[in-house]
Design a protein around this motif. Structure first.
Motif, PDB file in Angstrom:
ATOM      1  N   ASN A  38       0.718  -1.276   0.109  1.00 51.56           N
ATOM      2  CA  ASN A  38      -0.056  -0.034   0.006  1.00 51.56           C
ATOM      3  C   ASN A  38       0.852   1.245  -0.008  1.00 51.56           C
ATOM      4  O   ASN A  38       0.328   2.234   0.118  1.00 51.56           O
ATOM      5  CB  ASN A  38      -0.981   0.130   1.157  1.00 51.56           C
ATOM      6  CG  ASN A  38      -1.888  -1.111   0.837  1.00 51.56           C
ATOM      7  OD1 ASN A  38      -1.848  -2.098   1.494  1.00 51.56           O
ATOM      8  ND2 ASN A  38      -2.963  -0.670   0.586  1.00 51.56           N
ATOM      9  N   ASP A 110      -5.062   3.013  -0.886  1.00 47.39           N
ATOM     10  CA  ASP A 110      -5.540   1.933  -1.368  1.00 47.39           C
ATOM     11  C   ASP A 110      -4.790   1.520  -2.597  1.00 47.39           C
ATOM     12  O   ASP A 110      -4.345   2.286  -3.255  1.00 47.39           O
ATOM     13  CB  ASP A 110      -6.889   2.203  -1.463  1.00 47.39           C
ATOM     14  CG  ASP A 110      -7.892   2.358  -0.368  1.00 47.39           C
ATOM     15  OD1 ASP A 110      -7.482   1.706   0.750  1.00 47.39           O
ATOM     16  OD2 ASP A 110      -8.613   3.209  -0.399  1.00 47.39           O
ATOM     17  N   SER A 112      -5.268  -1.429  -6.045  1.00 46.29           N
ATOM     18  CA  SER A 112      -5.962  -2.534  -6.744  1.00 46.29           C
ATOM     19  C   SER A 112      -4.946  -3.521  -7.114  1.00 46.29           C
ATOM     20  O   SER A 112      -4.105  -2.955  -8.039  1.00 46.29           O
ATOM     21  CB  SER A 112      -6.857  -1.898  -7.695  1.00 46.29           C
ATOM     22  OG  SER A 112      -7.544  -2.926  -8.471  1.00 46.29           O
ATOM     23  N   GLU A 113      -5.105  -4.701  -7.248  1.00 46.11           N
ATOM     24  CA  GLU A 113      -4.077  -5.264  -7.843  1.00 46.11           C
ATOM     25  C   GLU A 113      -4.635  -6.968  -8.358  1.00 46.11           C
ATOM     26  O   GLU A 113      -5.823  -7.446  -8.000  1.00 46.11           O
ATOM     27  CB  GLU A 113      -3.060  -5.798  -6.757  1.00 46.11           C
ATOM     28  CG  GLU A 113      -3.359  -6.583  -5.511  1.00 46.11           C
ATOM     29  CD  GLU A 113      -2.448  -6.871  -4.493  1.00 46.11           C
ATOM     30  OE1 GLU A 113      -1.213  -7.178  -4.666  1.00 46.11           O
ATOM     31  OE2 GLU A 113      -2.611  -6.925  -3.240  1.00 46.11           O
ATOM     32  N   ARG A 127      -2.314  -1.389  -8.992  1.00 47.29           N
ATOM     33  CA  ARG A 127      -2.586  -0.020  -9.501  1.00 47.29           C
ATOM     34  C   ARG A 127      -2.951   0.705  -8.256  1.00 47.29           C
ATOM     35  O   ARG A 127      -3.807   0.290  -7.405  1.00 47.29           O
ATOM     36  CB  ARG A 127      -3.983  -0.335 -10.214  1.00 47.29           C
ATOM     37  CG  ARG A 127      -3.792  -0.793 -11.801  1.00 47.29           C
ATOM     38  CD  ARG A 127      -4.838  -1.325 -12.465  1.00 47.29           C
ATOM     39  NE  ARG A 127      -5.428  -2.211 -12.025  1.00 47.29           N
ATOM     40  CZ  ARG A 127      -5.014  -3.614 -11.922  1.00 47.29           C
ATOM     41  NH1 ARG A 127      -3.918  -3.899 -12.400  1.00 47.29           N
ATOM     42  NH2 ARG A 127      -5.903  -4.432 -11.495  1.00 47.29           N
ATOM     43  N   LEU A 129      -4.480   3.852  -6.079  1.00 50.53           N
ATOM     44  CA  LEU A 129      -5.587   4.535  -6.195  1.00 50.53           C
ATOM     45  C   LEU A 129      -5.373   5.706  -5.091  1.00 50.53           C
ATOM     46  O   LEU A 129      -4.154   5.528  -4.182  1.00 50.53           O
ATOM     47  CB  LEU A 129      -6.777   3.696  -5.391  1.00 50.53           C
ATOM     48  CG  LEU A 129      -6.982   2.444  -6.147  1.00 50.53           C
ATOM     49  CD1 LEU A 129      -7.981   1.578  -5.554  1.00 50.53           C
ATOM     50  CD2 LEU A 129      -7.354   2.581  -7.573  1.00 50.53           C
TER      51      LEU A 129
END
Length: 146
Positions: A38, A110, A112-113, A127, A129
């Protein structure tokens, strides 16, 4: 951003601490490590998959470890220079661990993976966020250990 030891003038190594046991230290460090990804927005490592000719992002652990060597110089490290939990009779500075906890908390975002392709799974992409909803999970896990 001032960390705990900077705010309280505790930058000198502490010979031995006993308020955070080795077991609790290990649990806290493991929790921090679970959330290292993160921090990818700060420690990006761009990789290339030649098979699909695409770039993707990973967490750059080496860059992170180098930054922590400067930012939190007294944190316990293993023989390879990686941040580590105390083993056997290692002396450790519990306040450096608190610095690490705070550093992660102040910089966590945050992500996104996932696989680039569910069928072929060429690479795992992270990615970043611009939200911090994950902070609550992190804080709750740390507070549960304390």
């Amino acid at each position: 951003m001032n960390l705990y030891t900077e705010r309280h003038g505790l930058r000198k190594p502490i010979v031995s601490t006993s308020e955070i046991s080795k077991e609790v230290y290990t649990l806290l460090l493991n929790t921090c490590q679970e959330y290292y990804k993160n921090l990818t927005h700060i420690f990006k490592l761009q990789q290339h998959c030649s098979f699909v000719d695409q770039y993707y992002i990973e967490f750059d652990r080496s860059q992170f470890e180098n930054r922590m060597a400067i930012k939190i110089p007294n944190i316990l490290r293993d023989d390879y220079g990686h941040i580590a939990a105390p083993q056997y009779d290692d002396d450790y500075d519990q306040y450096s661990l608190i610095d690490l906890i705070e550093y992660v908390a102040e910089n966590i975002k945050d992500i996104s993976e996932g696989w680039n392709n569910d069928r072929y799974k060429n690479y795992w992409d992270i990615r970043c966020l611009d939200t911090t909803k994950v902070f609550d999970d992190y804080r709750n896990e740390i507070n549960e250990i304390f």
